[in-house]
Design an enzyme around this catalytic site. Structure first.
Site, short mmCIF file in Angstrom:
data_model
loop_
_atom_site.label_atom_id
_atom_site.label_comp_id
_atom_site.label_asym_id
_atom_site.label_seq_id
_atom_site.Cartn_x
_atom_site.Cartn_y
_atom_site.Cartn_z
N SER A 1 1.04 -1.08 -0.18
CA SER A 1 0.27 -0.15 -0.01
C SER A 1 0.75 1.53 0.28
O SER A 1 0.41 2.19 -0.17
CB SER A 1 -0.85 -0.31 1.56
C1 59J Z 1 -2.47 -7.95 3.69
C2 59J Z 1 -2.07 -8.35 0.26
C3 59J Z 1 -0.74 -9.44 -1.25
C4 59J Z 1 -0.50 -10.07 -2.45
C5 59J Z 1 -3.46 -8.61 2.98
C6 59J Z 1 -1.89 -7.99 4.87
C7 59J Z 1 -3.27 -8.96 -1.46
C8 59J Z 1 -3.46 -8.94 -2.87
C9 59J Z 1 -2.10 -10.22 -4.86
C10 59J Z 1 -3.99 -9.60 4.51
C11 59J Z 1 -2.25 -8.80 5.79
C12 59J Z 1 -3.52 -9.25 5.50
C13 59J Z 1 -1.67 -9.01 -5.64
S1 59J Z 1 -4.44 -4.42 5.83
O1 59J Z 1 -0.78 -2.37 3.12
O2 59J Z 1 -4.41 -5.85 2.29
O3 59J Z 1 -0.33 -1.95 6.76
O4 59J Z 1 -1.57 -0.04 8.85
O5 59J Z 1 -0.21 -9.31 1.01
O6 59J Z 1 -4.19 -7.44 -1.11
O7 59J Z 1 -4.21 -8.78 -3.40
O8 59J Z 1 -3.09 -10.22 6.59
N1 59J Z 1 -2.81 -2.55 5.87
N2 59J Z 1 -2.64 -4.79 3.36
N3 59J Z 1 -2.55 -7.57 0.94
N4 59J Z 1 -1.90 -8.73 -0.94
N5 59J Z 1 -1.80 -9.65 -3.36
C14 59J Z 1 -4.03 -3.09 5.39
C15 59J Z 1 -2.81 -3.47 4.09
C16 59J Z 1 -2.11 -2.25 3.34
C17 59J Z 1 -2.62 -2.39 6.82
C18 59J Z 1 -3.27 -2.83 8.22
C19 59J Z 1 -4.35 -3.71 7.45
C20 59J Z 1 -3.20 -5.81 2.71
C21 59J Z 1 -4.15 -1.72 8.22
C22 59J Z 1 -2.60 -7.41 2.19
C23 59J Z 1 -1.65 -1.71 7.36
O9 59J Z 1 -2.91 -0.99 3.29
#
Ligand code: 59J
Length: 599
Positions: free
Chosen positions: A298
């Protein structure tokens, strides 16, 4: 009296023959002598002259000291201390076997080992017996006056900051030449040129006369880095503490000065002691912040938003419906958010870190445009910071982006970056849209160029500030008395086509948000020992950012842009924040949609 045979013919013939014989012998002998003399003195003169000189004349190097490396405030980071190299003449030493036990003892080896080494080079006249040796110890060895033992001046590098700066500085080899890191990058500048002088040595190898200077020694030049040792220390301490606390495997932090691209701190874990590096595993020596890549997750979203704003189709408050928290792409691949954020807007895609929201923006744009924006921010290219072995990361060319790639790249998967690249890209937002090449030398001109409209950069910074507000996941990145803008990231580790339950926790941000001075990127790999537990970037990396920037603001005496009167006179002025009054323009002018949406 006449000789007995005088005047008698016949006899003299015999005599004459004998005379001729003698004469011939004499002529031949003297011709041979002349030929030999000509051969020695004319034909083979050079050979014999050289052979003779070689017994006495020697060209010996004059060691020069390597330049000192200083931090930006003149603190020494790498210094060369004089040492001696003890060497011996194996032929001579083997001729005096009774002296070997004494020598071995002085060198701290067994007589057998020493004898073995000498025998291996028995037909040579030179062998390093021990180096480096500190000057006092060398004096003691020389005091034994063992024929065939002498010493030579050299210099050895010492790194006062030890493991804290090990990766950034790199190190030199036994000949004091740069092998890795900045020691390698600036080797020509630091090394100088050893001089050469011609001397006459006696049979024992001692110099008895200086004959001439073949080449004047040219000492190494000093180097002042952009690194601020104080900030480097704090960053190292906090990164190491977080990695230990969360049982993580590795991590990096990079801090850039937004105004000039100077690298103020660059730390990694695990590390090694550069003053005793023999024991360090090669993997511990990598400067992961510039050599290792990861999927940014992200932390990439702000650049997708830049592309969206540039396209003119999106504004910070343009609505985006992320219901029901997941979305199936045209290719059949389903992406998801951590939960259902419902109908939100562009700003809140950043605040809440919605993957669906980012993908929806991406779907409205061309791959070419998104690629162009990412590329302008430096992704897919080395930052040019000059660090040896820097990785360019990987930004796939736009023509291979199908709908799935376009969506996943928009929230940071399917491309890879170094922490340094991420810091450089955030610094470009912080610097009014001008991307600047980072550099490690204080006062160097690090070139920059405009990559995005300053107004758009400002809009994205405002969104990033909401991440460190009460609605965002990055509140733990907050710094007392300063506004902070940044982005958390939690990305699963990509392994062989799939994603493991191992995570990278990220935070990339800038402070003070109203007029950014520093950008910092924190990356921590495998929190929880790679077995789940707490792993969100907002919980693991954001606190490191907060603690380090809190100290950095104080050390650099940066004017606060968010004085918390609530804290005035409070005994607890540390980084731990209590309830924080919102910044003047907070919250952004939209309702909290999330509360309206059933979770
Ligand atoms: C995630 C991913 C993996 C790759 C998902 C993190 C995807 C995806 C395929 C599940 C933990 C989890 C291409 S989450 O970074 O959404 O930093 O404070 O690793 O989505 O499609 O158990 N960040 N992270 N996703 N994958 N593929 C959020 C988010 C982010 C947070 C938290 C909650 C993901 C607030 C991550 C943070 O913004």
């Amino acid at each position: 009296m006449k000789p007995a045979n005088a005047g008698k013919r016949g006899k003299p013939a015999n005599l004459r023959a004998r005379l001729y014989t003698v004469l011939m012998v004499l002529v031949l002998a003297s011709t041979a002598l002349v030929v030999r003399a000509v051969d020695l003195q004319v034909v083979r003169k050079d050979f014999y002259q050289d052979q003779g000189d070689a017994r006495y004349l020697r060209d010996i190097p004059i060691a020069v000291s390597r330049g000192t490396i200083f931090d930006r405030n003149g603190e020494p980071l790498a210094v060369s201390t004089p040492v001696e190299s003890i060497w011996g003449n194996p032929q001579e030493l083997l001729a005096n076997p009774d002296r070997l036990p004494g020598l071995a003892k002085a060198l701290g080896v067994s007589t057998d080992v020493l004898t073995e080494r000498l025998l291996q080079r028995r037909d040579k006249e030179f062998l390093y017996l021990k180096r480096p040796v500190d000057p006092d110890a060398a004096k003691e060895i020389l005091a034994l006056q063992i024929p065939g033992v002498a010493s030579e001046r050299a210099f050895r590098r010492y790194y006062p900051s030890g493991e804290i700066l090990a990766h950034t500085l790199g190190f030199t080899n036994i000949d004091d030449r740069g092998q890795e890191g900045l020691e390698l990058a600036f080797d020509d500048w630091l090394a100088g040129k050893p001089g050469v002088k011609r001397v006459i040595r006696d049979r024992l190898g001692h110099v008895v006369e200086n004959v001439e200077m073949v080449r004047e020694a040219q000492p190494g030049r000093d180097l002042t880095l952009s690194i601020d040792r104080r900030i480097q220390y704090v960053a190292y301490r906090e990164l190491k503490a977080a990695i230990l606390e969360h049982n993580a495997s590795s991590g990096s932090m990079v801090i850039l000065d937004v105004s000039n691209g100077e690298v103020l701190a660059m730390v990694n874990q695990p590390s090694f002691n550069p003053n005793a590096k023999g024991s360090a595993e090669p993997a511990f020596r990598r400067n992961r912040g510039v050599t290792d890549v990861l999927e940014p997750g992200s932390t990439m979203k702000p650049f997708t938003v830049v592309a969206a704003l540039e396209s003119g189709r999106w504004k910070p408050d343009t609505p985006i419906d992320t219901t029901p928290g997941k979305m199936t792409l045209p290719g059949g691949y389903t992406i998801g958010d951590i939960r259902n954020f419902g109908p939100i807007n562009v700003t809140r895609v950043i605040t809440k870190s919605s993957n669906v929201g980012a993908a929806k923006m991406a779907m409205s744009m061309t791959a070419d445009h998104m690629y162009d924006v990412f590329h302008r921010f430096g992704f897919g290219e080395v930052s040019g910071c000059g660090f040896p072995g820097e990785s360019p990361g990987l930004l796939p060319v736009a023509k291979v982006w199908g709908p799935t790639e376009k969506a996943t790249i928009s929230y940071g998967y399917g491309l890879s970056v170094t922490p340094m690249q991420l810091a450089q890209a955030y610094a470009a937002l912080a610097n009014g849209g001008r991307l600047r090449q980072p550099g490690f030398v204080r006062g160097a001109t690090n070139p920059d160029s405009a990559v995005v409209d300053p107004h758009i950069a400002g809009q994205v910074i405002a969104m990033l500030e909401t991440v460190v507000g009460p609605e965002g996941g990055g509140l733990k990145a907050a710094v007392a008395n300063y506004r902070v803008a940044g982005k958390t990231g939690t990305s699963r580790r990509a392994v062989g086509g799939g994603y493991e339950k191992r995570y990278a926790s990220l935070f990339a941000g800038m402070v003070p948000a109203s007029q950014p001075r520093l950008v910092g990127v924190v990356v921590i790999h495998d929190p929880g020992g790679g077995r789940g537990g707490v792993y969100y970037g907002g919980l693991i990396s954001a606190p490191v950012f907060s603690k380090v920037m809190n100290e950095a603001m104080r050390l650099l005496d940066v004017a606060p842009d968010n004085v918390q009167r609530w804290y005035a006179g409070s005994p607890d002025m540390g980084h731990t924040l209590g309830p924080m009054s919102p910044p003047p323009d907070y919250p952004p002018d939209q309702p909290n949609y999330e509360e309206a949406v059933p979770q």
